[in-house]
Enzyme design. Structure first.
Site, PDB file in Angstrom:
ATOM      1  N   VAL A  50      44.141  33.146  55.460  1.00 29.65           N
ATOM      2  CA  VAL A  50      44.242  34.179  54.428  1.00 29.65           C
ATOM      3  C   VAL A  50      43.460  35.425  54.849  1.00 29.65           C
ATOM      4  CG1 VAL A  50      43.728  34.726  52.019  1.00 29.65           C
ATOM      5  CG2 VAL A  50      44.548  32.442  52.622  1.00 29.65           C
ATOM      6  N   CYS A  51      42.375  35.240  55.574  1.00 35.59           N
ATOM      7  CA  CYS A  51      41.456  36.336  55.902  1.00 35.59           C
ATOM      8  C   CYS A  51      42.122  37.558  56.548  1.00 35.59           C
ATOM      9  CB  CYS A  51      40.318  35.839  56.779  1.00 35.59           C
ATOM     10  SG  CYS A  51      39.264  34.610  55.987  1.00 35.59           S
TER      11      CYS A  51
END
Length: 201
Positions: A50-51
């Site tokens: 997700v980062c």
């Protein structure tokens, strides 16, 4: 510490990669944001899942933050060298490209602990964001669990709301966005606002 809203943002000095790609050993929060608003955001790890979507989303909106006088600063427990490698990895290969804001290296975990956003078992930071005003006071914070990506446009909305309040003194009702009417912070102001807007809430 838990809730930092209404308190001074904890200061820190750490190594970082700047938005121009320079690696520095002593990036100091207070020196960087002196007299300006800032968004300090934490994320778990470089080269994860997700980062990169969040960091790229911040970068794509960086000019929107800049024109509002807001510094954007990312923090994770990775080293400055890992940050640099991630910046030098193409988006198509899972990297973030040359994002134009600083990435701070919290390798001792002291920053995420000072902001009370360290995951209790995984040892990484939650997806936490802090909006800091010109006096260094935290005015908004949000903390997401690891699987839940942030809405960067919502942070811009909150910057606009804070700017509106600081300029006009009015408060910002639910869902307020730039161009909307504010509310006087008294019983008459509430009644006036609701009489016109309650159905839209």
């Amino acid at each position: 510490m838990g809730v930092l809203v209404g308190r001074k943002a904890p200061n820190f000095t750490a190594a970082a990669v700047l938005g121009n790609g320079e690696i520095v050993d002593s990036f100091n929060l207070y020196e960087q944001i002196k007299g300006k608003k800032a968004v300090v955001f934490f994320y778990p790890l470089d080269f994860t899942f997700v980062c990169p979507s969040e960091l790229i989303a911040f970068d794509h909106r960086l000019e929107e933050f800049k024109k509002r006088g807001v510094e954007v600063i990312g923090v994770s427990i990775d080293s400055q060298f890992t940050h640099n490698a991630w910046r030098n990895t193409a988006e198509a290969d899972g990297g973030i490209g040359a994002v134009k804001y600083p990435l701070v290296a919290d390798i001792k975990h002291s920053i995420c602990r000072a902001y009370d956003v360290e995951h209790p078992t995984d040892g990484v930071a939650f997806r936490a964001s802090f909006l800091i005003d010109e006096e260094g006071v935290v005015r908004h914070q949000i903390v997401n669990d690891l699987p839940l990506g942030r809405n960067i446009d919502e942070m811009i909305r909150l910057v606009d709301a804070l700017n509106f309040h600081q300029k006009h003194g009015d408060v910002c009702p639910a869902g307020w966005k730039e161009g909307d009417e504010g509310m006087k912070a008294d019983p008459k102001g509430v009644a006036d606002y609701l009489s016109k807007n309650a159905g839209k809430l």
